[in-house]
Design an enzyme around this catalytic site. Structure first.
Site, short mmCIF file in Angstrom:
data_model
loop_
_atom_site.label_atom_id
_atom_site.label_comp_id
_atom_site.label_asym_id
_atom_site.label_seq_id
_atom_site.Cartn_x
_atom_site.Cartn_y
_atom_site.Cartn_z
CG ASP A 1 -8.61 7.96 -2.93
OD1 ASP A 1 -8.38 8.43 -4.07
OD2 ASP A 1 -7.78 7.27 -2.29
CG HIS A 2 -8.79 5.03 -6.10
ND1 HIS A 2 -8.45 4.95 -7.44
CD2 HIS A 2 -7.65 5.40 -5.45
CE1 HIS A 2 -7.18 5.25 -7.59
NE2 HIS A 2 -6.67 5.53 -6.41
CG ASP B 1 -10.74 3.74 -10.04
OD1 ASP B 1 -10.58 3.43 -11.24
OD2 ASP B 1 -10.02 3.30 -9.13
CD GLU C 1 -7.72 5.83 -11.41
OE1 GLU C 1 -6.61 5.29 -11.59
OE2 GLU C 1 -8.32 5.80 -10.34
N GLY D 1 -0.42 0.80 -1.39
CA GLY D 1 0.14 -0.11 -0.41
C GLY D 1 1.61 0.14 -0.18
N GLY E 1 -0.22 6.38 -4.60
CA GLY E 1 0.82 5.49 -4.12
C GLY E 1 2.00 6.25 -3.56
CB THR F 1 -0.10 2.61 2.77
OG1 THR F 1 -0.95 2.05 1.75
CG2 THR F 1 0.58 1.48 3.51
#
Length: 286
Positions: free
Chosen positions: A82-83, A104, A134, A180, A208, A232
């Protein structure tokens, strides 16, 4: 079945308009639990690791855990980074065996982002891996990556130029979503997903996801969000489940770590399975 390319998982989900949970794990318990949920629900699954997790545990150890836990698994699963803004970490994970990466470069000018993403796609193809891209930062800091400042959305033509030029397999647009916990209900740009997909039919990654409503999930998935990120929510479940068990243990003065692990694992399996049902991926591995 078993470990498959990311494209195989998201392509089916995109075509049939269901979402596949992409869950960020951070230790052996959470990795095993989300995989167990996928088997229980007969669901495809994207297991994600953050750069922070890769650095804290080590890529070799993480990948050894992965290969051990997925040996003989009967549902399609894939391992995703991820990211990641760090090209060295991307190369390391691709070399070790990750199936896909999210490069990212959203903090860079679009032209430079595009140039480097082309390079990452070429590198990933050499390992038989996929790339998510992205061009706008998703609001919020997650595992040390990101910013709390909202990035401006790029025009559709800029987005399409990025997609055509880079050849990324999955695209993550900013649509008012955030990493978050949401302080208030987000105002999402549902139409942007539809506009991108109509102009360039690429599977969309919804970042998200923790805290969105069932209705928001269903709407976005129906528009082409085939990959639904959850981070999260799992962290909160893990920590709150651990806290509840430890408070009970303190009251009873019974200290048995394996019982703690079983209890937390059961809660993670239940949460992950409920997401598979909600997103429509349950039963898709049959």
């Amino acid at each position: 079945m078993s470990v498959v390319p990311l494209t195989e998982i998201v392509s089916d989900a995109f075509t049939k308009r269901y979402g596949v949970p992409a869950i960020n794990v951070f230790n052996d318990l959470t990795m095993e639990a989300v995989l167990a949920a996928a088997v229980e629900k007969s669901s495809p699954l994207i297991v994600q690791t953050s750069v922070k997790t890769v650095k804290s545990i080590g890529s070799e150890v993480l990948y050894t855990m992965w290969t051990s836990m997925t040996a003989g698994i009967e549902v399609p699963v894939t391992l995703h980074l991820d990211h990641c803004p760090d090209r060295e970490v991307i190369t390391e994970c691709l070399r070790v065996g990750w199936n896909s990466v999210l490069f990212d470069a959203s903090t860079l000018p679009v032209e430079e982002n595009m140039r480097q993403t082309v390079e990452v796609v070429a590198e990933a193809r050499g390992f038989g891996a996929s790339v998510e891209g992205e061009i706008e930062a998703i609001t919020g800091v997650e595992d040390g990556v990101g910013s709390d400042s909202a990035a401006a959305q790029q025009d559709l033509e800029v987005t399409l130029d990025f997609l055509r030029t880079t050849g990324v397999d999955v695209f993550a647009p900013a649509i008012g979503n955030a990493h978050g916990s949401y302080k208030q209900a987000p105002e999402l740009d549902f139409q942007r997903v539809s506009d991108i997909v109509a102009a360039f039919p690429v599977p969309i990654a919804l970042h998200g996801g923790s805290g969105l409503s069932d209705e928001q999930f269903h709407d976005l998935i129906s528009r082409g969000c085939a990959k639904v990120n959850i981070s999260t929510a799992l962290k909160e479940k893990f920590m709150k489940s651990s806290l509840a068990f430890l408070e009970s243990a303190a009251e009873r003065q019974k200290w048995d770590p394996p019982s703690l692990f079983r209890s937390v694992r059961d809660d993670v399996v239940e949460m992950s399975g409920s997401l598979m049902t909600l997103f429509g991926s349950a039963g898709r591995a049959r």
